[in-house]
Design a protein around this motif. Structure first.
Motif, mmCIF file in Angstrom:
data_model
loop_
_atom_site.group_PDB
_atom_site.id
_atom_site.type_symbol
_atom_site.label_atom_id
_atom_site.label_comp_id
_atom_site.label_asym_id
_atom_site.label_seq_id
_atom_site.Cartn_x
_atom_site.Cartn_y
_atom_site.Cartn_z
ATOM 1 N N ARG A 184 17.454 8.827 -10.056
ATOM 2 C CA ARG A 184 18.430 9.951 -9.685
ATOM 3 C C ARG A 184 18.838 9.454 -8.091
ATOM 4 O O ARG A 184 20.026 9.400 -7.797
ATOM 5 N N SER A 185 17.952 9.192 -7.174
ATOM 6 C CA SER A 185 18.285 8.688 -5.893
ATOM 7 C C SER A 185 17.682 7.293 -5.804
ATOM 8 O O SER A 185 16.744 6.730 -6.408
ATOM 9 N N ILE A 186 18.615 6.499 -4.963
ATOM 10 C CA ILE A 186 18.246 5.106 -4.661
ATOM 11 C C ILE A 186 18.063 5.071 -3.042
ATOM 12 O O ILE A 186 19.243 5.390 -2.454
ATOM 13 N N LEU A 187 17.075 4.629 -2.521
ATOM 14 C CA LEU A 187 16.751 4.596 -1.187
ATOM 15 C C LEU A 187 16.508 3.409 -0.575
ATOM 16 O O LEU A 187 15.579 2.789 -0.924
ATOM 17 N N MET A 188 16.790 3.306 0.809
ATOM 18 C CA MET A 188 16.315 2.247 1.386
ATOM 19 C C MET A 188 16.125 2.606 2.824
ATOM 20 O O MET A 188 16.448 3.604 3.242
ATOM 21 N N VAL A 189 15.063 1.944 3.591
ATOM 22 C CA VAL A 189 14.840 2.218 4.830
ATOM 23 C C VAL A 189 14.915 0.897 5.910
ATOM 24 O O VAL A 189 14.362 -0.215 5.399
ATOM 25 N N GLY A 216 0.792 -1.128 0.003
ATOM 26 C CA GLY A 216 -0.027 0.201 -0.088
ATOM 27 C C GLY A 216 0.785 1.177 -0.231
ATOM 28 O O GLY A 216 0.387 2.186 0.462
ATOM 29 N N VAL A 217 2.006 1.378 -0.390
ATOM 30 C CA VAL A 217 2.885 2.399 -0.353
ATOM 31 C C VAL A 217 2.371 3.715 -1.319
ATOM 32 O O VAL A 217 2.475 4.746 -0.946
ATOM 33 N N LEU A 218 1.405 3.468 -2.168
ATOM 34 C CA LEU A 218 1.209 4.207 -3.180
ATOM 35 C C LEU A 218 -0.391 4.707 -2.754
ATOM 36 O O LEU A 218 -1.027 5.444 -3.372
ATOM 37 N N SER A 241 12.684 -1.373 0.293
ATOM 38 C CA SER A 241 12.885 -0.583 -0.587
ATOM 39 C C SER A 241 12.020 0.667 -0.143
ATOM 40 O O SER A 241 10.986 0.898 0.186
ATOM 41 N N ALA A 242 12.774 1.669 -0.672
ATOM 42 C CA ALA A 242 12.269 2.928 -0.088
ATOM 43 C C ALA A 242 12.021 4.332 -1.138
ATOM 44 O O ALA A 242 11.788 5.410 -0.463
ATOM 45 N N ASN A 243 12.266 3.994 -2.303
ATOM 46 C CA ASN A 243 12.054 5.119 -3.240
ATOM 47 C C ASN A 243 10.742 5.839 -3.285
ATOM 48 O O ASN A 243 10.298 6.798 -3.392
ATOM 49 N N LEU A 244 9.743 4.784 -2.977
ATOM 50 C CA LEU A 244 8.238 5.019 -3.016
ATOM 51 C C LEU A 244 8.045 5.544 -1.734
ATOM 52 O O LEU A 244 6.961 6.504 -1.891
ATOM 53 N N ILE A 245 8.618 4.814 -0.596
ATOM 54 C CA ILE A 245 8.056 5.604 0.464
ATOM 55 C C ILE A 245 8.444 7.079 0.588
ATOM 56 O O ILE A 245 7.639 7.820 0.915
ATOM 57 N N SER A 246 9.508 7.417 0.301
ATOM 58 C CA SER A 246 10.145 8.844 0.225
ATOM 59 C C SER A 246 9.289 9.686 -0.471
ATOM 60 O O SER A 246 9.056 10.746 -0.436
#
Length: 372
Positions: free
Chosen positions: A108-113, A19-21, A128-133
């Protein structure tokens, strides 16, 4: 005997299923976190518990052939936080950014939480945190619109046509109940028009793209600034309507007259108190140079605005301890600097969803720690 420790790994497809979106739910979660922020039930980095994070940048020159060099949006950043209330979770967002990544087929940015038990410190989840952010960044303006926008706001102007600006509009469109029109301004007209068409198709609003910044800002009852730092965004006081809500999720500036005749609402007053103190510790010729918040700090330093510790945070407005919009004619500027508390809170909600749905992979840390 120490218990086995494992943690849940969640890929981007797992996060989407979790449900991140779901922008509507994220707005509700962030509204809840703003309340915790106002109460003080959170911790971020630094001795003042309010540091945004620590950034690692590269040198402009290096004798070492493998070392990356400084460039726009070239950095790594670690952003730790603890969020209380029902979340009761510690964690960190970690990301790297390289402006040439899109040429490689990468964001451009690659993110993890990473989420951690705040007591035992064990890892709980790596996700995976690109969509979280992206979603949490967009939903902060959604909370601002819920509590600060004129209820009759009909036109939203988005300055910037990138992913963050789109995320901001997704949330704004859900909260601006009388929205009828979208104006998108970008340096590249094709990008602005593509953004406008996508959102018109999705939300049924009239929409158009433009490269004319003044035209876009003058049209907006809600003006969302979330453009890249490629070209400075400078707005003029007389472009902004009576009753408008100006939301800064990215860099930019507005002239002095705007701030002395408008109301400023902060995302986190304590964090900006720390930033102000950091600027004051710099040599005088290096203070208050870049960014919308920094521009306001300068006006405070010059005595043109009240000091930052007298400021109002959005959480204060939500809890009713301070006032936000008091009339339909109020012009309000909301400053959204971004904080890891959003990533930890939204990540915790999604982790709980993932557990209920049986998503992700369990990864072993140890059956029994070698050193204990």
């Amino acid at each position: 005997m120490k218990k086995r420790t494992d943690f849940l790994y969640l890929s981007e497809p797992d996060m989407i299923k979790a449900g991140v979106l779901n922008y509507k739910r994220c707005i509700d979660v962030e509204e809840e976190v703003f309340g915790l922020l106002s109460k003080g039930d959170y911790v971020m980095g630094g001795d003042n518990f309010n540091s945004h994070g620590i950034m690692m940048k590269f040198p402009k020159k290096s004798p070492f052939p493998n070392m990356p060099l400084d460039a726009p949006d070239r950095r790594f950043m670690a952003m730790p936080a603890y969020v209380g209330g029902r979340f009761n979770m510690a964690g960190q967002k970690w990301y790297g950014s390289n402006i040439i990544n899109p040429r490689r087929g990468l964001p451009r940015s690659i993110l993890m939480v990473m989420l951690n038990d705040p007591d035992t410190c064990e890892p709980v989840a790596l996700m995976s945190a690109n969509l979280i952010s992206s979603v949490r960044t967009g939903c902060v303006p959604g909370v601002a619109v819920r509590h600060l926008a004129n209820k009759e706001a009909a036109v939203c102007s988005c300055i910037g046509a990138g992913p963050v600006s789109k995320a901001c509009f997704e949330a704004i469109a859900l909260e601006a109940k009388n929205l009828k029109e979208l104006v998108v301004c970008d340096l590249v007209l094709e990008k602005a028009e593509a953004f406008a068409k996508e959102m018109s198709d999705k939300y049924g609003v009239k929409a158009r793209g433009t490269t004319d910044l003044e035209e876009a800002v003058r049209a907006g009852d809600i003006v969302s600034v979330a453009a890249s730092s490629v070209k400075p965004i400078t707005l003029s006081n007389d472009w902004l309507k009576k009753g408008s809500l100006l939301i800064f999720s990215g860099r930019g500036q507005v002239d002095e007259e705007y701030f002395t005749s408008s109301k400023i609402i902060w995302d986190n007053v304590k964090m900006h108190e720390g930033y102000f103190a950091e600027h004051m510790a710099l040599p005088e010729n290096e203070r208050f140079i870049n960014g919308i918040a920094v521009q306001i700090y300068r006006f405070m330093y010059e005595g043109k605005l009240p000091p930052i510790n007298d400021g109002t945070g959005l959480g204060d407005v939500i809890l009713g301890s301070k006032k936000g919009r008091e009339s339909a004619d109020d012009r309000i500027c909301f400053i959204a600097g971004g904080m890891p508390i959003w990533d930890v809170a939204w990540g915790t909600e999604l982790y709980e969803n993932a557990v209920k749905q049986g998503l992700g992979q369990k990864l072993l840390l140890w059956d029994e720690p070698y050193l204990a």
